[in-house]
Motif scaffolding. Structure first.
Motif, mmCIF file in Angstrom:
data_model
loop_
_atom_site.group_PDB
_atom_site.id
_atom_site.type_symbol
_atom_site.label_atom_id
_atom_site.label_comp_id
_atom_site.label_asym_id
_atom_site.label_seq_id
_atom_site.Cartn_x
_atom_site.Cartn_y
_atom_site.Cartn_z
ATOM 1 N N SER A 33 0.845 -1.197 0.000
ATOM 2 C CA SER A 33 0.000 0.000 0.000
ATOM 3 C C SER A 33 0.877 1.242 0.000
ATOM 4 O O SER A 33 2.039 1.200 0.420
ATOM 5 C CB SER A 33 -0.956 0.008 1.199
ATOM 6 N N TRP A 34 0.295 2.333 -0.476
ATOM 7 C CA TRP A 34 1.017 3.590 -0.607
ATOM 8 C C TRP A 34 0.270 4.687 0.154
ATOM 9 O O TRP A 34 -0.974 4.750 0.118
ATOM 10 C CB TRP A 34 1.108 3.994 -2.079
ATOM 11 N N TYR A 35 1.066 5.564 0.787
ATOM 12 C CA TYR A 35 0.515 6.686 1.531
ATOM 13 C C TYR A 35 1.305 7.942 1.203
ATOM 14 O O TYR A 35 2.507 7.893 0.959
ATOM 15 C CB TYR A 35 0.583 6.426 3.042
ATOM 16 N N GLN A 36 0.586 9.072 1.227
ATOM 17 C CA GLN A 36 1.224 10.364 1.065
ATOM 18 C C GLN A 36 1.243 11.062 2.416
ATOM 19 O O GLN A 36 0.230 11.096 3.115
ATOM 20 C CB GLN A 36 0.445 11.222 0.057
ATOM 21 N N GLN A 37 2.407 11.589 2.798
ATOM 22 C CA GLN A 37 2.510 12.304 4.071
ATOM 23 C C GLN A 37 2.955 13.736 3.820
ATOM 24 O O GLN A 37 4.022 13.983 3.241
ATOM 25 C CB GLN A 37 3.483 11.613 5.023
ATOM 26 N N SER A 86 4.371 17.789 -3.678
ATOM 27 C CA SER A 86 5.553 17.668 -2.832
ATOM 28 C C SER A 86 5.167 17.010 -1.515
ATOM 29 O O SER A 86 4.278 17.498 -0.802
ATOM 30 C CB SER A 86 6.156 19.046 -2.554
ATOM 31 N N ALA A 87 5.807 15.903 -1.200
ATOM 32 C CA ALA A 87 5.411 15.128 -0.024
ATOM 33 C C ALA A 87 6.395 13.989 0.190
ATOM 34 O O ALA A 87 7.251 13.723 -0.655
ATOM 35 C CB ALA A 87 4.006 14.538 -0.215
ATOM 36 N N LEU A 88 6.225 13.332 1.322
ATOM 37 C CA LEU A 88 6.908 12.067 1.575
ATOM 38 C C LEU A 88 5.946 10.956 1.173
ATOM 39 O O LEU A 88 4.818 10.903 1.675
ATOM 40 C CB LEU A 88 7.287 11.950 3.049
ATOM 41 N N TYR A 89 6.363 10.097 0.267
ATOM 42 C CA TYR A 89 5.527 8.998 -0.182
ATOM 43 C C TYR A 89 6.019 7.718 0.480
ATOM 44 O O TYR A 89 7.171 7.311 0.307
ATOM 45 C CB TYR A 89 5.545 8.894 -1.705
ATOM 46 N N LEU A 90 5.127 7.118 1.235
ATOM 47 C CA LEU A 90 5.458 5.935 2.011
ATOM 48 C C LEU A 90 4.818 4.698 1.419
ATOM 49 O O LEU A 90 3.656 4.719 1.012
ATOM 50 C CB LEU A 90 4.979 6.102 3.459
ATOM 51 N N GLY A 107 10.467 5.775 2.855
ATOM 52 C CA GLY A 107 9.798 6.775 2.058
ATOM 53 C C GLY A 107 10.659 7.395 0.968
ATOM 54 O O GLY A 107 11.890 7.291 0.981
ATOM 55 N N THR A 108 9.988 7.998 0.016
ATOM 56 C CA THR A 108 10.640 8.817 -1.009
ATOM 57 C C THR A 108 10.174 10.252 -0.807
ATOM 58 O O THR A 108 8.969 10.523 -0.820
ATOM 59 C CB THR A 108 10.257 8.351 -2.425
ATOM 60 N N GLN A 109 11.130 11.138 -0.592
ATOM 61 C CA GLN A 109 10.813 12.551 -0.415
ATOM 62 C C GLN A 109 10.814 13.216 -1.782
ATOM 63 O O GLN A 109 11.860 13.342 -2.413
ATOM 64 C CB GLN A 109 11.827 13.223 0.502
ATOM 65 N N LEU A 110 9.638 13.619 -2.246
ATOM 66 C CA LEU A 110 9.487 14.259 -3.553
ATOM 67 C C LEU A 110 9.317 15.766 -3.378
ATOM 68 O O LEU A 110 8.446 16.205 -2.633
ATOM 69 C CB LEU A 110 8.268 13.689 -4.285
ATOM 70 N N SER A 111 10.140 16.510 -4.061
ATOM 71 C CA SER A 111 10.018 17.965 -4.076
ATOM 72 C C SER A 111 9.721 18.399 -5.504
ATOM 73 O O SER A 111 10.449 18.037 -6.428
ATOM 74 C CB SER A 111 11.302 18.629 -3.593
ATOM 75 N N PRO B 40 12.312 10.418 14.936
ATOM 76 C CA PRO B 40 12.975 11.372 14.046
ATOM 77 C C PRO B 40 13.875 10.678 13.032
ATOM 78 O O PRO B 40 14.732 9.865 13.392
ATOM 79 C CB PRO B 40 13.789 12.239 15.020
ATOM 80 N N GLY B 41 13.655 10.975 11.760
ATOM 81 C CA GLY B 41 14.493 10.423 10.699
ATOM 82 C C GLY B 41 14.231 8.977 10.363
ATOM 83 O O GLY B 41 14.959 8.384 9.570
ATOM 84 N N GLU B 42 13.196 8.403 10.940
ATOM 85 C CA GLU B 42 12.904 6.994 10.684
ATOM 86 C C GLU B 42 11.504 6.821 10.103
ATOM 87 O O GLU B 42 10.693 7.741 10.106
ATOM 88 C CB GLU B 42 13.012 6.181 11.975
ATOM 89 N N GLY B 43 11.232 5.628 9.620
ATOM 90 C CA GLY B 43 9.911 5.321 9.087
ATOM 91 C C GLY B 43 8.917 4.995 10.182
ATOM 92 O O GLY B 43 9.266 4.894 11.355
#
Lengths: 113, 110
Positions: A33-37, A86-90, A107-111, B40-43
């Protein structure tokens, strides 16, 4: 046992471009599953796949899509990027059908500029 | 639709203090409930869960009880440590997706 692996870790794109993010689940896990943070919206569900079938999809525009391969690896794609993407995709994986325990990647941090 | 509401943070406590982070939910039926933690800094990591009414989840000194009558799943710990500083998320499972609370940042001062 390796954890959930997401690549790349960081991405910088410009508006209008498209992006593909990858997720490799824990070995033996068939659900991804995928989430946007984001700081403003918190954590929001994008979609969930089990054995290559999408079982549920969150309330995101059609620019967000995903797929799962036969080896359970998953990709999500965002087309025509907007600044608000722009978000962290988990990504999270789970072994069983009822998803009692999810294991998350970093996660992948997308800017989007 | 289903939703989760948790107390706003940050919550700042001194070491060894008692912790409560409130979480209430709205749902049809009786979904499984979870607390996840993000250091912090972790999943995100699963902290504890409960799958039915009156179940108590516990882990690392943290506890939460599934209260059907008050639709709550409050997180408690008797004596917090500096290492507990993190963001805590309450969530419920609905149709293969987790529905999340906004998260509560916990800061523990020595």
């Amino acid at each position: 046992k390796a954890g959930v692996t997401q690549t790349p870790r960081y991405l910088i794109k410009t508006r209008g471009q498209q992006v593909t993010l990858s997720c490799s689940p824990i070995s033996g896990h068939r659900s991804v599953s995928w989430y946007q943070q984001t700081p403003g919206q918190g954590l929001q569900f994008l979609f969930e796949y089990f054995s290559e079938t999408q079982r549920n999809k969150g309330n995101f525009p059609g620019r967000f899509s995903g797929r799962q391969f036969s080896n359970s690896r998953s990709e999500m794609n965002v087309s025509t990027l907007e600044l608000g993407d722009s978000a962290l995709y988990l990504c999270a994986s789970s072994k069983d059908l009822i998803l009692e325990k999810l294991f998350f990647g970093s996660g992948t941090q997308l800017s989007v500029l | 639709g289903n939703s989760v509401t948790q107390m706003e943070g940050p919550v700042t406590l001194s070491e060894e203090a008692f912790l409560t982070i409130n979480c209430t939910y709205t749902a049809t039926g009786y979904p499984s409930l979870f607390w996840y933690v993000q250091y912090p800094g972790e999943g995100l990591q699963l902290l504890l869960k409960a799958t039915k009414a009156d179940d108590k989840g516990s882990n690392k000194g943290f506890e939460a009880t599934y209260r059907k009558e008050t639709t709550s799943f409050h997180l408690e710990k008797g004596s917090v440590q500096v290492s507990d500083s993190a963001v805590y998320f309450c969530a419920l499972m609905d149709n293969y997706q987790l529905i999340w609370g906004a998260g509560t940042k916990l800061i523990i001062k020595p």
